[in-house]
Motif scaffolding. Structure first.
Motif, PDB file in Angstrom:
ATOM      1  N   ILE A  96       0.866  -1.176   0.000  1.00 59.33           N
ATOM      2  CA  ILE A  96       0.000   0.000   0.000  1.00 59.33           C
ATOM      3  C   ILE A  96       0.901   1.224   0.000  1.00 59.33           C
ATOM      4  N   VAL A  97       0.729   2.075  -1.014  1.00 54.86           N
ATOM      5  CA  VAL A  97       1.584   3.251  -1.147  1.00 54.86           C
ATOM      6  C   VAL A  97       0.759   4.519  -1.010  1.00 54.86           C
ATOM      7  N   GLY A  98       1.424   5.558  -0.536  1.00 54.47           N
ATOM      8  CA  GLY A  98       0.801   6.865  -0.399  1.00 54.47           C
ATOM      9  C   GLY A  98       1.862   7.934  -0.418  1.00 54.47           C
ATOM     10  N   GLU A  99       1.651   8.967  -1.221  1.00 55.52           N
ATOM     11  CA  GLU A  99       2.597  10.067  -1.350  1.00 55.52           C
ATOM     12  C   GLU A  99       4.003   9.567  -1.679  1.00 55.52           C
ATOM     13  N   GLY A 100       4.048   8.552  -2.553  1.00 56.31           N
ATOM     14  CA  GLY A 100       5.329   8.067  -3.050  1.00 56.31           C
ATOM     15  C   GLY A 100       6.096   7.157  -2.128  1.00 56.31           C
ATOM     16  N   ARG A 101       5.460   6.712  -1.035  1.00 50.50           N
ATOM     17  CA  ARG A 101       6.154   5.849  -0.081  1.00 50.50           C
ATOM     18  C   ARG A 101       5.303   4.616   0.228  1.00 50.50           C
ATOM     19  N   VAL A 102       5.972   3.552   0.679  1.00 47.42           N
ATOM     20  CA  VAL A 102       5.262   2.356   1.104  1.00 47.42           C
ATOM     21  C   VAL A 102       4.758   2.568   2.523  1.00 47.42           C
ATOM     22  N   ILE A 103       3.430   2.488   2.678  1.00 47.17           N
ATOM     23  CA  ILE A 103       2.810   2.644   3.996  1.00 47.17           C
ATOM     24  C   ILE A 103       2.792   1.309   4.727  1.00 47.17           C
ATOM     25  N   ALA A 104       2.478   0.258   4.008  1.00 49.04           N
ATOM     26  CA  ALA A 104       2.406  -1.083   4.602  1.00 49.04           C
ATOM     27  C   ALA A 104       2.588  -2.106   3.504  1.00 49.04           C
ATOM     28  N   GLU A 105       3.079  -3.278   3.885  1.00 45.70           N
ATOM     29  CA  GLU A 105       3.294  -4.352   2.917  1.00 45.70           C
ATOM     30  C   GLU A 105       3.074  -5.693   3.599  1.00 45.70           C
ATOM     31  N   GLY A 106       2.449  -6.622   2.883  1.00 45.88           N
ATOM     32  CA  GLY A 106       2.248  -7.953   3.426  1.00 45.88           C
ATOM     33  C   GLY A 106       1.144  -8.671   2.681  1.00 45.88           C
ATOM     34  N   SER A 107       0.784  -9.849   3.156  1.00 44.35           N
ATOM     35  CA  SER A 107      -0.331 -10.587   2.581  1.00 44.35           C
ATOM     36  C   SER A 107      -1.625  -9.887   2.955  1.00 44.35           C
ATOM     37  N   PRO A 108      -2.732 -10.171   2.244  1.00 40.77           N
ATOM     38  CA  PRO A 108      -4.013  -9.561   2.637  1.00 40.77           C
ATOM     39  C   PRO A 108      -4.338  -9.812   4.105  1.00 40.77           C
ATOM     40  N   ARG A 109      -4.055 -11.011   4.593  1.00 41.43           N
ATOM     41  CA  ARG A 109      -4.344 -11.318   6.006  1.00 41.43           C
ATOM     42  C   ARG A 109      -3.464 -10.485   6.937  1.00 41.43           C
ATOM     43  N   GLU A 110      -2.185 -10.346   6.586  1.00 40.79           N
ATOM     44  CA  GLU A 110      -1.276  -9.563   7.428  1.00 40.79           C
ATOM     45  C   GLU A 110      -1.661  -8.092   7.456  1.00 40.79           C
ATOM     46  N   LEU A 111      -2.061  -7.550   6.309  1.00 42.17           N
ATOM     47  CA  LEU A 111      -2.461  -6.138   6.260  1.00 42.17           C
ATOM     48  C   LEU A 111      -3.763  -5.905   7.016  1.00 42.17           C
ATOM     49  N   THR A 112      -4.684  -6.854   6.913  1.00 38.96           N
ATOM     50  CA  THR A 112      -5.934  -6.741   7.660  1.00 38.96           C
ATOM     51  C   THR A 112      -5.656  -6.727   9.161  1.00 38.96           C
ATOM     52  N   ALA A 113      -4.743  -7.590   9.597  1.00 42.69           N
ATOM     53  CA  ALA A 113      -4.378  -7.630  11.015  1.00 42.69           C
ATOM     54  C   ALA A 113      -3.660  -6.351  11.434  1.00 42.69           C
ATOM     55  N   ALA A 114      -2.795  -5.829  10.563  1.00 38.13           N
ATOM     56  CA  ALA A 114      -2.053  -4.608  10.889  1.00 38.13           C
ATOM     57  C   ALA A 114      -2.984  -3.417  11.062  1.00 38.13           C
ATOM     58  N   GLY A 115      -4.073  -3.414  10.283  1.00 39.53           N
ATOM     59  CA  GLY A 115      -5.051  -2.334  10.401  1.00 39.53           C
ATOM     60  C   GLY A 115      -6.079  -2.571  11.485  1.00 39.53           C
ATOM     61  N   LYS A 116      -5.953  -3.730  12.174  1.00 40.89           N
ATOM     62  CA  LYS A 116      -6.895  -4.099  13.241  1.00 40.89           C
ATOM     63  C   LYS A 116      -8.325  -3.995  12.730  1.00 40.89           C
ATOM     64  N   SER A 117      -8.561  -4.605  11.561  1.00 43.09           N
ATOM     65  CA  SER A 117      -9.824  -4.451  10.861  1.00 43.09           C
ATOM     66  C   SER A 117     -10.420  -5.806  10.510  1.00 43.09           C
ATOM     67  N   ALA A 118     -11.688  -5.764  10.103  1.00 52.37           N
ATOM     68  CA  ALA A 118     -12.383  -6.997   9.725  1.00 52.37           C
ATOM     69  C   ALA A 118     -12.185  -7.342   8.261  1.00 52.37           C
ATOM     70  N   SER A 119     -11.747  -6.381   7.453  1.00 57.66           N
ATOM     71  CA  SER A 119     -11.572  -6.612   6.023  1.00 57.66           C
ATOM     72  C   SER A 119     -10.370  -5.822   5.534  1.00 57.66           C
ATOM     73  N   LEU A 120      -9.881  -6.187   4.355  1.00 56.44           N
ATOM     74  CA  LEU A 120      -8.753  -5.473   3.779  1.00 56.44           C
ATOM     75  C   LEU A 120      -9.131  -4.031   3.464  1.00 56.44           C
ATOM     76  N   GLU A 121     -10.360  -3.821   3.000  1.00 55.86           N
ATOM     77  CA  GLU A 121     -10.782  -2.456   2.693  1.00 55.86           C
ATOM     78  C   GLU A 121     -10.796  -1.590   3.941  1.00 55.86           C
ATOM     79  N   ASP A 122     -11.297  -2.124   5.057  1.00 52.35           N
ATOM     80  CA  ASP A 122     -11.277  -1.370   6.311  1.00 52.35           C
ATOM     81  C   ASP A 122      -9.843  -1.099   6.744  1.00 52.35           C
ATOM     82  N   ALA A 123      -8.961  -2.111   6.553  1.00 49.74           N
ATOM     83  CA  ALA A 123      -7.557  -1.934   6.916  1.00 49.74           C
ATOM     84  C   ALA A 123      -6.918  -0.832   6.064  1.00 49.74           C
ATOM     85  N   TYR A 124      -7.285  -0.801   4.786  1.00 47.04           N
ATOM     86  CA  TYR A 124      -6.754   0.234   3.891  1.00 47.04           C
ATOM     87  C   TYR A 124      -7.088   1.624   4.438  1.00 47.04           C
TER      88      TYR A 124
END
Length: 238
Positions: free
Chosen positions: A201-229
Protein backbone atom coordinates in the motif's frame (compact mmCIF):
# COMPACT_ATOMS: atom_id res chain seq x y z
CA UNK A 1 13.82 -16.36 -6.30
CA UNK A 2 13.28 -12.61 -6.68
CA UNK A 3 12.26 -11.44 -10.15
CA UNK A 4 12.00 -7.77 -9.14
CA UNK A 5 14.25 -5.96 -6.66
CA UNK A 6 13.65 -2.27 -5.97
CA UNK A 7 15.78 -0.38 -3.44
CA UNK A 8 15.32 3.32 -2.72
CA UNK A 9 13.52 4.12 -5.98
CA UNK A 10 12.83 7.82 -6.48
CA UNK A 11 11.27 9.82 -9.30
CA UNK A 12 10.21 13.47 -9.48
CA UNK A 13 8.19 15.50 -11.98
CA UNK A 14 9.18 19.17 -11.83
CA UNK A 15 8.79 20.03 -8.14
CA UNK A 16 6.68 16.99 -7.17
CA UNK A 17 8.20 13.78 -5.87
CA UNK A 18 6.07 10.98 -7.33
CA UNK A 19 8.14 8.17 -5.78
CA UNK A 20 10.19 8.81 -2.67
CA UNK A 21 12.62 6.05 -1.71
CA UNK A 22 10.44 2.98 -2.31
CA UNK A 23 11.89 -0.49 -1.75
CA UNK A 24 10.06 -3.66 -2.85
CA UNK A 25 10.73 -7.21 -3.96
CA UNK A 26 8.56 -9.52 -6.06
CA UNK A 27 9.06 -13.28 -6.00
CA UNK A 28 8.86 -15.60 -8.97
CA UNK A 29 5.34 -16.96 -9.55
CA UNK A 30 3.42 -14.57 -7.30
CA UNK A 31 0.77 -11.93 -7.88
CA UNK A 32 2.09 -8.79 -6.21
CA UNK A 33 -0.38 -5.94 -5.75
CA UNK A 34 0.34 -2.22 -5.58
CA UNK A 35 -2.57 -0.28 -4.10
CA UNK A 36 -3.09 3.33 -3.12
CA UNK A 37 -4.98 6.51 -3.95
CA UNK A 38 -4.61 8.45 -7.18
CA UNK A 39 -1.27 10.27 -7.28
CA UNK A 40 0.35 7.83 -4.84
CA UNK A 41 3.04 6.83 -7.35
CA UNK A 42 1.67 3.42 -8.38
CA UNK A 43 1.92 3.90 -12.16
CA UNK A 44 5.34 5.57 -11.87
CA UNK A 45 6.68 2.49 -10.06
CA UNK A 46 5.44 0.26 -12.89
CA UNK A 47 6.77 2.56 -15.61
CA UNK A 48 10.23 2.64 -13.99
CA UNK A 49 10.25 -1.12 -13.38
CA UNK A 50 9.25 -1.88 -16.97
CA UNK A 51 11.83 0.44 -18.54
CA UNK A 52 9.28 2.95 -19.84
CA UNK A 53 10.49 5.77 -17.58
CA UNK A 54 13.95 6.64 -16.27
CA UNK A 55 14.30 6.73 -12.49
CA UNK A 56 16.06 9.57 -10.68
CA UNK A 57 17.60 7.47 -7.93
CA UNK A 58 17.83 4.07 -6.29
CA UNK A 59 18.58 0.68 -7.73
CA UNK A 60 16.19 -1.46 -9.75
CA UNK A 61 16.57 -4.96 -11.16
CA UNK A 62 13.96 -6.93 -13.09
CA UNK A 63 14.99 -10.45 -14.07
CA UNK A 64 18.52 -9.36 -13.20
CA UNK A 65 18.46 -6.47 -15.69
CA UNK A 66 18.48 -2.72 -15.22
CA UNK A 67 15.12 -1.65 -16.70
CA UNK A 68 16.45 1.54 -18.27
CA UNK A 69 19.97 0.60 -19.35
CA UNK A 70 18.94 -2.89 -20.48
CA UNK A 71 15.43 -2.01 -21.59
CA UNK A 72 15.60 -3.58 -25.05
CA UNK A 73 16.61 -6.94 -23.56
CA UNK A 74 14.07 -6.57 -20.76
CA UNK A 75 11.16 -5.72 -23.04
CA UNK A 76 11.71 -9.06 -24.77
CA UNK A 77 11.01 -10.82 -21.44
CA UNK A 78 8.13 -8.85 -19.91
CA UNK A 79 4.56 -7.90 -20.78
CA UNK A 80 3.06 -4.51 -19.95
CA UNK A 81 -0.53 -3.29 -19.93
CA UNK A 82 -0.86 0.31 -18.80
CA UNK A 83 -4.04 2.03 -17.64
CA UNK A 84 -4.28 4.36 -20.63
CA UNK A 85 -3.67 1.66 -23.24
CA UNK A 86 -5.76 1.80 -26.39
CA UNK A 87 -5.75 0.52 -29.95
CA UNK A 88 -6.99 2.06 -33.20
CA UNK A 89 -10.75 1.59 -33.51
CA UNK A 90 -10.52 -0.16 -36.86
CA UNK A 91 -7.79 -2.66 -36.01
CA UNK A 92 -8.99 -6.25 -35.83
CA UNK A 93 -8.20 -8.63 -32.98
CA UNK A 94 -6.07 -10.92 -35.17
CA UNK A 95 -4.22 -7.98 -36.70
CA UNK A 96 -3.37 -6.57 -33.28
CA UNK A 97 -1.97 -9.88 -32.04
CA UNK A 98 0.01 -10.45 -35.24
CA UNK A 99 1.46 -6.93 -35.08
CA UNK A 100 2.47 -7.23 -31.42
CA UNK A 101 4.06 -10.63 -32.07
CA UNK A 102 6.30 -9.00 -34.68
CA UNK A 103 7.90 -6.85 -31.96
CA UNK A 104 9.52 -9.87 -30.27
CA UNK A 105 12.48 -12.04 -31.22
CA UNK A 106 10.80 -15.21 -29.93
CA UNK A 107 7.07 -14.53 -29.63
CA UNK A 108 4.41 -16.95 -28.52
CA UNK A 109 2.21 -18.42 -31.24
CA UNK A 110 -0.36 -15.64 -31.49
CA UNK A 111 -2.99 -17.91 -33.04
CA UNK A 112 -2.63 -20.40 -30.20
CA UNK A 113 -2.80 -17.54 -27.72
CA UNK A 114 -5.97 -16.31 -29.39
CA UNK A 115 -7.52 -19.77 -28.93
CA UNK A 116 -6.36 -20.07 -25.32
CA UNK A 117 -7.90 -16.75 -24.32
CA UNK A 118 -11.18 -17.32 -26.13
CA UNK A 119 -10.56 -14.78 -28.88
CA UNK A 120 -10.74 -17.07 -31.91
CA UNK A 121 -14.32 -16.09 -32.72
CA UNK A 122 -13.31 -12.41 -32.49
CA UNK A 123 -10.33 -12.63 -34.86
CA UNK A 124 -11.97 -10.38 -37.48
CA UNK A 125 -13.80 -8.17 -35.00
CA UNK A 126 -12.76 -4.51 -34.87
CA UNK A 127 -11.46 -3.13 -31.57
CA UNK A 128 -14.15 -0.44 -31.39
CA UNK A 129 -16.92 -3.04 -31.46
CA UNK A 130 -15.60 -5.07 -28.53
CA UNK A 131 -17.22 -4.87 -25.11
CA UNK A 132 -15.10 -3.78 -22.16
CA UNK A 133 -14.59 -7.38 -21.07
CA UNK A 134 -13.43 -8.51 -24.52
CA UNK A 135 -11.08 -5.53 -24.80
CA UNK A 136 -9.45 -6.49 -21.51
CA UNK A 137 -9.16 -10.10 -22.66
CA UNK A 138 -7.39 -8.84 -25.79
CA UNK A 139 -5.11 -6.58 -23.75
CA UNK A 140 -4.07 -9.53 -21.60
CA UNK A 141 -3.35 -11.61 -24.72
CA UNK A 142 -1.26 -8.73 -26.10
CA UNK A 143 0.69 -8.57 -22.83
CA UNK A 144 1.41 -12.30 -23.18
CA UNK A 145 2.28 -12.46 -26.87
CA UNK A 146 5.98 -12.03 -26.14
CA UNK A 147 5.92 -15.13 -23.92
CA UNK A 148 6.90 -13.04 -20.85
CA UNK A 149 8.28 -14.08 -17.49
CA UNK A 150 6.83 -11.02 -15.72
CA UNK A 151 3.64 -9.10 -16.56
CA UNK A 152 2.73 -5.61 -15.33
CA UNK A 153 -1.02 -4.82 -15.25
CA UNK A 154 -2.13 -1.28 -14.35
CA UNK A 155 -5.78 -0.84 -13.25
CA UNK A 156 -6.87 -3.58 -15.63
CA UNK A 157 -10.47 -3.88 -14.40
CA UNK A 158 -11.37 -0.20 -14.02
CA UNK A 159 -14.67 0.50 -15.77
CA UNK A 160 -15.69 -3.14 -16.15
CA UNK A 161 -19.01 -4.50 -14.94
CA UNK A 162 -18.92 -7.11 -12.13
CA UNK A 163 -19.16 -10.06 -14.52
CA UNK A 164 -16.29 -8.84 -16.70
CA UNK A 165 -14.19 -8.07 -13.61
CA UNK A 166 -14.62 -11.63 -12.32
CA UNK A 167 -13.74 -13.02 -15.73
CA UNK A 168 -10.58 -10.91 -15.80
CA UNK A 169 -9.64 -12.14 -12.32
CA UNK A 170 -9.75 -15.68 -13.66
CA UNK A 171 -7.41 -14.73 -16.50
CA UNK A 172 -4.93 -13.20 -14.06
CA UNK A 173 -4.96 -16.36 -11.94
CA UNK A 174 -4.33 -18.36 -15.11
CA UNK A 175 -1.18 -16.30 -15.72
CA UNK A 176 0.16 -17.18 -12.29
CA UNK A 177 -0.72 -20.84 -12.84
CA UNK A 178 1.47 -20.73 -15.97
CA UNK A 179 4.42 -19.60 -13.83
CA UNK A 180 4.25 -15.92 -14.81
CA UNK A 181 4.93 -13.34 -12.09
CA UNK A 182 2.26 -10.62 -12.08
CA UNK A 183 2.49 -7.06 -10.75
CA UNK A 184 -1.06 -5.78 -10.40
CA UNK A 185 -1.84 -2.12 -9.78
CA UNK A 186 -5.36 -1.72 -8.43
CA UNK A 187 -7.49 0.55 -6.29
CA UNK A 188 -10.10 -2.17 -5.66
CA UNK A 189 -9.48 -3.78 -2.29
CA UNK A 190 -11.77 -6.73 -3.05
CA UNK A 191 -9.65 -7.38 -6.13
CA UNK A 192 -6.40 -7.16 -4.19
CA UNK A 193 -7.75 -9.50 -1.52
CA UNK A 194 -9.01 -12.03 -4.06
CA UNK A 195 -5.90 -12.14 -6.25
CA UNK A 196 -2.75 -10.99 -4.54
CA UNK A 197 -0.26 -13.06 -2.60
CA UNK A 198 1.25 -9.86 -1.23
CA UNK A 199 0.31 -6.19 -1.46
CA UNK A 200 2.20 -2.92 -1.01
CA UNK A 201 0.00 0.00 0.00
CA UNK A 202 1.58 3.25 -1.15
CA UNK A 203 0.80 6.86 -0.40
CA UNK A 204 2.60 10.07 -1.35
CA UNK A 205 5.33 8.07 -3.05
CA UNK A 206 6.15 5.85 -0.08
CA UNK A 207 5.26 2.36 1.10
CA UNK A 208 2.81 2.64 4.00
CA UNK A 209 2.41 -1.08 4.60
CA UNK A 210 3.29 -4.35 2.92
CA UNK A 211 2.25 -7.95 3.43
CA UNK A 212 -0.33 -10.59 2.58
CA UNK A 213 -4.01 -9.56 2.64
CA UNK A 214 -4.34 -11.32 6.01
CA UNK A 215 -1.28 -9.56 7.43
CA UNK A 216 -2.46 -6.14 6.26
CA UNK A 217 -5.93 -6.74 7.66
CA UNK A 218 -4.38 -7.63 11.02
CA UNK A 219 -2.05 -4.61 10.89
CA UNK A 220 -5.05 -2.33 10.40
CA UNK A 221 -6.90 -4.10 13.24
CA UNK A 222 -9.82 -4.45 10.86
CA UNK A 223 -12.38 -7.00 9.72
CA UNK A 224 -11.57 -6.61 6.02
CA UNK A 225 -8.75 -5.47 3.78
CA UNK A 226 -10.78 -2.46 2.69
CA UNK A 227 -11.28 -1.37 6.31
CA UNK A 228 -7.56 -1.93 6.92
CA UNK A 229 -6.75 0.23 3.89
CA UNK A 230 -8.74 3.11 5.34
CA UNK A 231 -7.16 2.61 8.76
CA UNK A 232 -3.63 2.53 7.36
CA UNK A 233 -3.98 5.39 4.88
CA UNK A 234 -6.66 7.56 6.40
CA UNK A 235 -8.06 8.05 2.91
CA UNK A 236 -10.00 6.53 0.06
CA UNK A 237 -8.99 4.28 -2.74
CA UNK A 238 -9.79 6.84 -5.41
Amino acid sequence: MKVIEIDGLSKSYKNRKAVDGISLTVAKGEIFGIAGPNGAGKTTIVECASGLRRRDGGTLRVLGLDPWNDRRALLQRIGVQLQEAALPDAIKVGEALRMYASFYDRPADWRKLMDEWGLADKERAGFAGLSGGWKQRLFIALALVGDPEVVFLDELTTGLDPSARRMTWGLIRDMRDRGISVVLVTHFMDEAEALCDRIAIVGEGRVIAEGSPRELTAAGKSASLEDAYFALTGGGTE
